[in-house]
Design an enzyme around this catalytic site. Structure first.
Site, PDB file in Angstrom:
ATOM      1  N   ARG A   9      11.529  -1.580   2.181  1.00  0.00           N
ATOM      2  CA  ARG A   9      11.977  -2.278   3.377  1.00  0.00           C
ATOM      3  C   ARG A   9      13.170  -3.192   3.044  1.00  0.00           C
ATOM      4  O   ARG A   9      13.765  -3.783   3.923  1.00  0.00           O
ATOM      5  CB  ARG A   9      10.846  -3.093   3.994  1.00  0.00           C
ATOM      6  CG  ARG A   9      10.595  -4.430   3.322  1.00  0.00           C
ATOM      7  CD  ARG A   9       9.348  -5.107   3.830  1.00  0.00           C
ATOM      8  NE  ARG A   9       9.501  -5.729   5.112  1.00  0.00           N
ATOM      9  CZ  ARG A   9       8.564  -5.695   6.073  1.00  0.00           C
ATOM     10  NH1 ARG A   9       7.444  -5.034   5.889  1.00  0.00           N
ATOM     11  NH2 ARG A   9       8.739  -6.311   7.194  1.00  0.00           N
ATOM     12  N   SER A  28       4.400  -2.255  10.800  1.00  0.00           N
ATOM     13  CA  SER A  28       5.037  -2.516   9.504  1.00  0.00           C
ATOM     14  C   SER A  28       5.560  -1.226   8.877  1.00  0.00           C
ATOM     15  O   SER A  28       6.419  -1.272   8.002  1.00  0.00           O
ATOM     16  CB  SER A  28       4.073  -3.233   8.561  1.00  0.00           C
ATOM     17  OG  SER A  28       2.871  -2.513   8.439  1.00  0.00           O
ATOM     18  N   ARG A  83      12.832   2.425   5.780  1.00  0.00           N
ATOM     19  CA  ARG A  83      11.751   2.802   6.708  1.00  0.00           C
ATOM     20  C   ARG A  83      12.300   3.520   7.939  1.00  0.00           C
ATOM     21  O   ARG A  83      11.608   4.332   8.548  1.00  0.00           O
ATOM     22  CB  ARG A  83      10.958   1.565   7.136  1.00  0.00           C
ATOM     23  CG  ARG A  83      10.154   0.933   6.010  1.00  0.00           C
ATOM     24  CD  ARG A  83       9.491  -0.351   6.466  1.00  0.00           C
ATOM     25  NE  ARG A  83      10.469  -1.317   6.941  1.00  0.00           N
ATOM     26  CZ  ARG A  83      10.169  -2.431   7.602  1.00  0.00           C
ATOM     27  NH1 ARG A  83       8.912  -2.711   7.875  1.00  0.00           N
ATOM     28  NH2 ARG A  83      11.117  -3.265   7.977  1.00  0.00           N
ATOM     29  N   GLU A 125      -8.553   0.528   3.861  1.00  0.00           N
ATOM     30  CA  GLU A 125      -7.725   1.403   3.033  1.00  0.00           C
ATOM     31  C   GLU A 125      -8.518   2.490   2.315  1.00  0.00           C
ATOM     32  O   GLU A 125      -8.032   3.602   2.122  1.00  0.00           O
ATOM     33  CB  GLU A 125      -6.935   0.571   2.009  1.00  0.00           C
ATOM     34  CG  GLU A 125      -5.830  -0.281   2.625  1.00  0.00           C
ATOM     35  CD  GLU A 125      -6.362  -1.520   3.346  1.00  0.00           C
ATOM     36  OE1 GLU A 125      -7.479  -1.967   3.013  1.00  0.00           O
ATOM     37  OE2 GLU A 125      -5.667  -2.037   4.240  1.00  0.00           O
ATOM     38  N   PHE A 183      -1.586  -2.744  -0.690  1.00  0.00           N
ATOM     39  CA  PHE A 183      -2.971  -2.463  -0.279  1.00  0.00           C
ATOM     40  C   PHE A 183      -3.329  -0.999  -0.499  1.00  0.00           C
ATOM     41  O   PHE A 183      -4.431  -0.678  -0.939  1.00  0.00           O
ATOM     42  CB  PHE A 183      -3.173  -2.849   1.181  1.00  0.00           C
ATOM     43  CG  PHE A 183      -2.796  -4.276   1.469  1.00  0.00           C
ATOM     44  CD1 PHE A 183      -3.236  -5.295   0.636  1.00  0.00           C
ATOM     45  CD2 PHE A 183      -1.990  -4.605   2.536  1.00  0.00           C
ATOM     46  CE1 PHE A 183      -2.873  -6.612   0.871  1.00  0.00           C
ATOM     47  CE2 PHE A 183      -1.620  -5.919   2.787  1.00  0.00           C
ATOM     48  CZ  PHE A 183      -2.067  -6.928   1.948  1.00  0.00           C
TER      49      PHE A 183
END
Lengths: 322, 292
Positions: free
Chosen positions: A175, A45, A18, A66, A91
């Site tokens: 991540r 995040s 990230r 979303e 999501f």
């Protein structure tokens, strides 16, 4: 590579992809005013706080919504923008799957979907937060390109490539910390496998957070006199079928290993190719079920996606012959 | 009998000259709507499929938008600064295609291909196949989020281009619309106009019997919209309202257009059976007579 070097890959510094993502996105946005970020409350995040600071108007946060997020990105693209949608892959892909299909892929809009923290990165949070199905789902949708980078260098290179092409792209951004697999001069090429290790007895095909584990497995095998080819397959779609067919032809069989469900992902794509073009043995390593709770590392080990697990599968293929 | 080129015979009306009077504009819209209905009736009758009830519910709105409101023409259909119109209730694609043909975006003869194999005129619109279509719609609840994205991109560009989106009232049962309305309000998208085709009927029953939307004006207002109600078949009212948006600076506009499914055909109007029924020969002749 020697065994010592293999140990060193595991001992090398680890990186959160990230960081490469946000750094590259900021560079791209600096150079091209059309680039915008679109998030679902996922600023933190996605590590996009610095991006928001640098480009406050160009980070569009639609809140925890979303379906709206992906529809908005499609509209932004129609207005000439290049939206990078950045949200937890579980999501983004599950909740907005119809928007991804209709508003992005079928409409062929210039939207980049960045699935953050995919696979079992949210290990302890359980299967609702695991995103092991995303590759299979998105691979099934026409017009969609599916990229699973293995390290920060490949993540950055894939982003740069995606920004430069016109059309829908899905990129998984991990991540889970990984060592660097590639040298700094790596440049991403769509639909091309990279032979990261030569070998003729068996082929390991991998990508994402599992690629370096496949390399470590190849080292173990080398110590036993088994020569394993390791193919990095960052583009799951379109797949490098030539490299797969060559592997099927030239080695005893193929082991695929990915941080994803065992059905329909990289393993599925490789198996489909082999079955249609050059029948050979394929062992697909992935998650066969909803994973229990546990850290990402624990879950990868548990389902045979460790260096040991991959080496075991390869050994078995070689032992039973082709 | 199948749909052939001889059934695609509507005149191309085009836009009125600049500075036409309101009366001229209203008359132009009314004639366009009449011609569009006649052609759409043929489209559905000869193709043997379509959504004529919803088509006829929306045609006065479409004729007003393309006849006098939208800053878009066949010549500027790809101009980045064009106004955008998104048909969210994509199942009334036939009404959109016929409207686009009426205003010269689409060759009238092409209407004869509606629903035929390999036609660009799918049962639901496709932006890559038909000039003037801005979004691929069909599954409900998609158009409004996409429209919010258009309006946001215009705002980022500091552009005056406007975005209009037509949603069905039953369609508002999809939660994605309410996500989009929150975002439109949050971003103060006052160049976004949502038009609700409020015919109070969905596929098999009234909206009230199914999942009631009322009090719709209050709900839209509570989501931060400036709300206006109009007679969705009154061309003068539609023209005045749709030309005058936004009603409140800083707020997106929510136009509730009260309509009747199947309007103005005597046996179709406000009749739930006409969601996707196809007129037989006698019904076709009767409807044609009523439109002449």
């Amino acid at each position: 590579m020697t065994v010592l070097e293999t140990r060193s890959i595991a001992d090398q510094p680890r990186y959160d992809c990230r960081d490469a993502y946000v750094e590259t996105l900021a560079q791209l946005a600096e150079a091209d005013h059309r680039i915008v970020g679109v998030v679902n409350d996922s600023v933190g995040s996605s590590k996009l706080n610095s991006f928001r600071k640098a480009f406050p108007d160009r980070l569009i946060n639609v809140g925890i919504a979303e379906q709206d997020m992906v529809g908005v990105a499609s509209g932004l693209a129609n207005g000439g923008r290049i939206p990078f949608v950045s949200a937890a892959s579980c999501f983004l892909t599950a909740r907005a799957l119809e928007q991804i299909k209709a508003d992005v892929a079928y409409s062929n809009t210039n939207v980049k979907l960045c699935g953050m923290s995919p696979g079992v990165a949210y290990g302890e949070l359980g299967p609702t937060h695991h995103s092991i199905e995303d590759i299979a789902w998105l691979r099934a949708i026409a017009n969609m390109t599916v990229i699973v980078p293995a390290d920060p260098i490949e993540t950055a290179a894939a982003l740069r490539w995606a920004a430069a092409v016109d059309g829908p792209v899905f990129i998984r951004v991990s991540r889970m910390s990984v060592p660097k697999v590639y040298a700094d001069d790596y440049s991403f090429e769509l639909g091309k496998a990279i032979t990261v290790r030569e070998g003729n007895d068996v082929t390991l095909i991998s990508n994402g957070t599992v690629l370096w584990r496949a390399l470590a497995a190849a080292e173990q095998l080398a110590a036993e006199g088994i020569s394993a080819r390791v193919l990095s397959m960052p583009t799951v779609k379109p797949l490098d079928t030539e490299a797969v067919v060559a592997a099927a032809r030239e080695t005893a069989g193929i082991v695929t290993a990915e941080e994803a469900v065992a059905a329909g992902g990289l393993g599925g794509a490789v198996a489909e190719t082999v079955v249609q073009q050059h029948p050979a043995r394929v062992t697909i390593l992935g998650f066969p079920e909803f994973a229990p709770t546990g850290s990402a590392g624990y879950l990868l080990d548990r389902y045979g996606l460790s260096a040991d697990g991959i080496a075991d599968a390869a050994r078995e293929l070689v032992r039973t012959g082709s | 009998m199948t749909l052939t080129a001889e059934h695609a015979t509507m005149p191309v009306l085009g836009r009125l000259p600049m500075h036409s009077s309101r009366a001229e504009q209203v008359a132009h819209i009314a004639e366009a709507a009449r011609q569009i209905r006649i052609q759409d009736l043929k489209l559905v009758h000869y193709a043997g499929a379509g959504h004529i009830g919803g088509d006829f519910s929306a045609i006065d709105i479409l004729a007003t938008l393309y006849g006098a409101v939208l800053d878009i023409s066949p010549e500027t259909v790809h101009d980045p600064e064009r106004d955008r119109f998104i048909l969210s209730k994509g199942h009334v694609a036939g009404a959109l295609y016929t409207t686009l043909a009426a205003f010269g975006f689409l060759p009238v003869q092409e209407l004869a291909t509606f629903l035929k194999p390999l036609s660009a005129l799918n049962g639901h619109p496709n932006r890559n196949k038909v000039a003037g279509v801005e979004a691929n719609t069909g599954p409900l609840g998609h158009g409004l989020p996409v429209a919010v994205g258009h309006a946001l991109s215009a705002k980022l560009d500091v552009s005056l281009r406007r975005t209009y989106v037509l949603v069905g009232d039953g369609e508002l049962q999809e939660g994605s619309n309410w996500e989009a309305m929150m975002a439109a309000s949050q971003y103060q998208l006052d160049r976004l106009t949502v038009i609700v085709d409020r015919n109070r009927l969905q596929q098999g029953a009234t909206t009230k019997e199914t999942n009631d939307l009322d009090p719709l004006p209050d709900k839209a207002a509570a989501f931060g919209f400036a709300v206006v109600e109009v007679n969705g078949h009154d061309h003068g009212e539609l023209l005045d309202v749709l030309s005058a948006v936004p009603f409140r600076p800083g707020k997106p506009t929510f136009v509730i257009a009260h309509t009747h499914k199947g309007h103005p055909i005597s046996f179709m109007s406000n009749n739930v059976a006409w969601h996707h029924r196809v007129p037989d020969a006698a019904e076709f002749e009767q409807a044609l007579k009523e439109l002449k």
